[in-house]
Write a protein that holds these residues in place. Structure first.
Motif, PDB file in Angstrom:
ATOM      1  N   ARG A 127      13.078  12.951  -2.896  1.00 25.20           N
ATOM      2  CA  ARG A 127      12.344  12.543  -1.704  1.00 25.20           C
ATOM      3  C   ARG A 127      13.170  12.641  -0.439  1.00 25.20           C
ATOM      4  O   ARG A 127      12.785  12.091   0.593  1.00 25.20           O
ATOM      5  CB  ARG A 127      11.857  11.105  -1.894  1.00 25.20           C
TER       6      ARG A 127
ATOM      7  N   GLU B  99       0.884   3.753  -3.155  1.00 18.21           N
ATOM      8  CA  GLU B  99       0.574   5.145  -2.890  1.00 18.21           C
ATOM      9  C   GLU B  99       1.660   6.048  -3.468  1.00 18.21           C
ATOM     10  O   GLU B  99       1.379   7.019  -4.151  1.00 18.21           O
ATOM     11  CB  GLU B  99       0.508   5.344  -1.382  1.00 18.21           C
ATOM     12  N   GLY B 100       2.914   5.657  -3.178  1.00 18.22           N
ATOM     13  CA  GLY B 100       4.044   6.428  -3.685  1.00 18.22           C
ATOM     14  C   GLY B 100       4.023   6.502  -5.204  1.00 18.22           C
ATOM     15  O   GLY B 100       4.285   7.554  -5.789  1.00 18.22           O
TER      16      GLY B 100
ATOM     17  N   TYR C  14       1.869  13.861  -0.483  1.00 23.88           N
ATOM     18  CA  TYR C  14       0.942  13.038  -1.249  1.00 23.88           C
ATOM     19  C   TYR C  14       0.108  12.106  -0.375  1.00 23.88           C
ATOM     20  O   TYR C  14      -0.599  11.261  -0.887  1.00 23.88           O
ATOM     21  CB  TYR C  14       1.679  12.257  -2.338  1.00 23.88           C
ATOM     22  N   LYS C  15       0.238  12.294   0.922  1.00 21.79           N
ATOM     23  CA  LYS C  15      -0.602  11.505   1.832  1.00 21.79           C
ATOM     24  C   LYS C  15      -1.634  12.417   2.472  1.00 21.79           C
ATOM     25  O   LYS C  15      -1.326  13.563   2.816  1.00 21.79           O
ATOM     26  CB  LYS C  15       0.263  10.868   2.923  1.00 21.79           C
TER      27      LYS C  15
ATOM     28  N   GLN D  11       0.839  -1.198   0.000  1.00 21.75           N
ATOM     29  CA  GLN D  11       0.000   0.000   0.000  1.00 21.75           C
ATOM     30  C   GLN D  11       0.873   1.247   0.000  1.00 21.75           C
ATOM     31  O   GLN D  11       0.602   2.201  -0.716  1.00 21.75           O
ATOM     32  CB  GLN D  11      -0.932  -0.017   1.207  1.00 21.75           C
ATOM     33  N   GLU D  12       1.963   1.214   0.788  1.00 21.56           N
ATOM     34  CA  GLU D  12       2.903   2.333   0.799  1.00 21.56           C
ATOM     35  C   GLU D  12       3.474   2.554  -0.597  1.00 21.56           C
ATOM     36  O   GLU D  12       3.551   3.677  -1.083  1.00 21.56           O
ATOM     37  CB  GLU D  12       4.056   2.053   1.773  1.00 21.56           C
TER      38      GLU D  12
ATOM     39  N   GLU E 296      11.154  13.905   2.383  1.00 23.01           N
ATOM     40  CA  GLU E 296      10.167  12.911   2.805  1.00 23.01           C
ATOM     41  C   GLU E 296      10.836  11.807   3.622  1.00 23.01           C
ATOM     42  O   GLU E 296      10.323  11.366   4.646  1.00 23.01           O
ATOM     43  CB  GLU E 296       9.494  12.313   1.568  1.00 23.01           C
TER      44      GLU E 296
ATOM     45  N   ILE F 245       3.794  14.724   4.709  1.00 21.68           N
ATOM     46  CA  ILE F 245       4.101  14.135   3.398  1.00 21.68           C
ATOM     47  C   ILE F 245       3.001  14.555   2.430  1.00 21.68           C
ATOM     48  O   ILE F 245       1.819  14.301   2.662  1.00 21.68           O
ATOM     49  CB  ILE F 245       4.253  12.608   3.506  1.00 21.68           C
TER      50      ILE F 245
ATOM     51  N   LYS G 255       0.919   8.590  -6.552  1.00 15.45           N
ATOM     52  CA  LYS G 255       1.011  10.029  -6.317  1.00 15.45           C
ATOM     53  C   LYS G 255       2.157  10.650  -7.113  1.00 15.45           C
ATOM     54  O   LYS G 255       2.330  11.851  -7.122  1.00 15.45           O
ATOM     55  CB  LYS G 255       1.216  10.299  -4.821  1.00 15.45           C
TER      56      LYS G 255
END
Lengths: 415, 219
Positions: free
Chosen positions: A311, A16-17, B85-86, A12-13, A314, B83, A20
């Protein structure tokens, strides 16, 4: 690690990455896909090319030599220079009896003549042949059959046309078998039509008539134009060539040192050249293929590096929230492996589609383009993609390592 | 990211007890951020000792530091550091992900903390759809969700207008009242006044350490 890969949260991570960051994902996938696509297309075309040449040679005995007589270049035993030598039927028997390692000795004769059918004419080579010619130079028959022993025994006036003569003398798709054509004002019945090879040794094409018929009609008596000699697979054709010529010199009272009296053409040598050519192409394919793969690996590494740079902040946030370095690395690497696999699969699919399309082109099907069955070896391609993934991952570990080796506060500050 | 070493903190003794609400003040370059980063294990100290929860912090590799951060520390940053995009809920749930909590469980817990900061209705919005104050509330919820021992806030109101700042500080006050230890960096007096104890730094040393007189009227 095992748990990590099969954990739904991990994916899921990653999804999602990916979702997006569509542009970055798209570029990565395209880059790798292009590399694999090129590799597949290249390997397929090279294979197709190879298949084409194999097919050309496939039905031809490559372990063979052509021998014909010329005129002497040296005086010998009272004979003067320039004496014309003719091969005789007895030479064939002598060769068969005296030389080791022979498979076939095929005497042939040849002339040039006008062929007439009604108002249509064609100028063609006329060959007097034995049925065993079909063994050393496989005839690809479109209609009917090749000359048989009965034709020889009864000196039948029958002929086997090449495709070109057939097209000149007949309407499109007209059935030729049983039809009479005139060669030198003598009627011959057509018993077969064949398609000549694009390449090979010795004269190609032409109209075949029984050897015995040829000898009678063209007053050849015992004379032979030339002969094709095939060696058994484990015999060296160059040795046979030398032995045969020496024997012929002996039989025809020619100086053993005379290089001019008998000519020969070694098909084995010619074949070796083509094999060398094919090896060259294979080498080139692999070279380009490996270079493409390396470029692909660098592309992945590069994109990962950009990804990680992009990133950094992030990653800093994640680390501040308690992500262990290994978790960051796993995520980066797994994401890259996932993208590379998808891209590799797409590359194989598109490459396969291209090869399928090429294979179905008119030019390929009709044999104008030198390609037959352009295919790729699935294990080789899978191995290539696997290699791409492994190397891409290894090179991707570098940015992943950089991302986790800087202090989290520095990562957080990165803008 | 320069490699050159610069001695920012020049020797300071500081004990922070559980349940305290401390603000650290000082001019730019006074070392307040560095202090906070060392306390938060985001940066390393090269001399002296640091005890976190009665545990000495030394020779920490990044894995151990990550575990300690995850377990004991919550961060609030000036620039929110969500973050992008979350959505709000996913951002809040992230520390729980690294604690290894199941998805349904952590989403439930994250939603509960979002509710606590009054952003339940904004749970599925991306950070760029939220106002500055809302973002900082999300960050507060994220700092709290992992049940840390200490919340470290680096200029939590630095990017907010005064009204929103007051709201965020009220939220922090409330959290402290519930027993959480808070360390806040600020350069605004009125923000610092809302804490229990103000530590002033200058050139890497503590110049004053005073309790704030309670002016707040308990309701």
């Amino acid at each position: 690690m095992f748990k990590f890969i099969f954990d739904i949260d991990t994916w899921q991570e990653i999804f999602e990455g990916i979702r997006k960051n569509k542009l970055r994902t798209g570029i990565t996938i395209f880059g790798v896909m292009w590399g694999v696509f090129l590799l597949v297309a290249l390997l397929g075309l090279a294979r197709g090319f190879e298949n084409f040449f194999s097919k050309q040679f496939g039905d031809l005995a490559t372990n063979s030599v052509f021998v014909w007589a010329q005129s002497t270049g040296k005086p010998f035993k009272g004979y003067q220079t320039g004496r014309t030598i003719r091969l005789k039927s007895s030479d064939v028997v002598a060769i068969r009896n005296n030389i080791d390692g022979l498979e076939f000795v095929v005497p042939r004769n040849q002339t040039q003549s006008q062929v007439i059918r009604g108002l249509k004419t064609v100028d063609s080579g006329i060959f007097g042949d034995f049925p065993i010619l079909d063994k050393v130079e496989k005839k690809n028959l479109i209609y009917g059959r090749f000359i048989n022993d009965n034709d020889i025994d009864e000196r039948k006036k029958v002929c086997v046309l090449d495709e070109e003569s057939y097209k000149q003398l007949f309407e499109i798709d007209e059935f030729p078998i049983g039809v009479y054509i005139k060669i030198n004002s003598i009627n011959y019945q057509v018993i077969g039509v064949y398609k000549p090879f694009n390449m090979g040794g010795g004269p190609q094409g032409g109209i075949h008539i029984p050897f015995s018929t040829f000898q009678q009609i063209y007053n050849q008596g015992d004379n032979i134009g030339w002969m094709m000699i095939t060696g058994k697979p484990d015999y060296e054709i160059a040795q046979i060539e030398m032995d045969v010529k020496l024997l012929l010199k002996n039989l025809h009272q020619v100086d053993p040192e005379d290089e001019r009296a008998f000519g020969s053409f070694n098909l084995g040598n010619a074949f070796k050249q083509f094999t060398g050519f094919l090896t060259g192409i294979q080498f080139l394919t692999w070279f380009v293929g490996i270079a493409t793969l390396i470029a692909g690996v660098f592309a992945i590494g590069n994109i990962l590096l950009i990804t990680v740079k992009e990133r950094t902040q992030e990653i800093g946030i994640r680390r501040a929230l308690g992500a262990k370095p290994i978790e960051i690395k796993q995520q980066i690497v797994l994401e890259s492996v996932f993208l590379t696999s998808i891209a590799g699969a797409l590359g194989i699919i598109f490459g396969g589609v291209l090869l399928f399309y090429i294979d179905n082109l008119d030019g390929v099907q009709s044999g104008v383009v030198p390609l037959v069955n352009p295919t790729v070896n699935i294990p080789i391609v899978l191995f290539a993609v696997l290699l791409l993934i492994v190397l891409g991952t290894l090179i991707g570990l570098i940015p992943a390592h950089i991302a986790t080796s800087i202090k989290p506060i520095d990562a957080l500050r990165d803008e | 990211m320069g490699k050159s070493s610069l001695h920012v903190l020049k020797g300071l003794d500081l004990e922070i007890k559980e349940g305290e609400f401390i603000s650290i003040m000082g001019a730019s370059g006074s070392g307040k951020s560095t202090l906070l980063n060392i306390l938060g294990l985001l940066d390393t100290h090269d001399a002296g000792t640091y005890h976190l929860n009665d545990q000495i912090i030394e020779n920490l590799n990044e894995k151990k530091a990550a575990i300690l951060r995850n377990k004991f520390l919550g961060f609030i940053f000036q620039s929110f550091n969500l973050i992008t995009y979350k959505n709000a809920l996913e951002n809040v749930a992230l520390p729980l992900y690294y604690q290894g909590m199941k998805r349904s469980e952590r989403n439930k817990k994250a939603m509960q903390y979002l509710d606590n900061v009054g952003l339940k209705d904004w749970a599925h919005h991306l950070p760029n759809e939220l106002s500055g104050g809302q973002k900082q509330r999300v960050a507060v919820a994220r700092a709290l969700v992992g049940n840390p021992k200490v919340i470290l806030a680096d200029e939590p109101t630095g990017a907010l207008d005064s009204e929103t700042s007051a709201g965020v500080m009220k939220l922090l006050r409330q959290i402290n009242d519930e027993g959480m230890t808070l360390i806040v960096i600020t350069h605004e007096e009125d923000i610092a006044e809302m804490s229990d104890r103000i530590i002033r730094l200058k050139d890497g040393v503590i110049v004053s350490d005073q309790k704030v007189k309670k002016v707040k009227v308990k309701s």
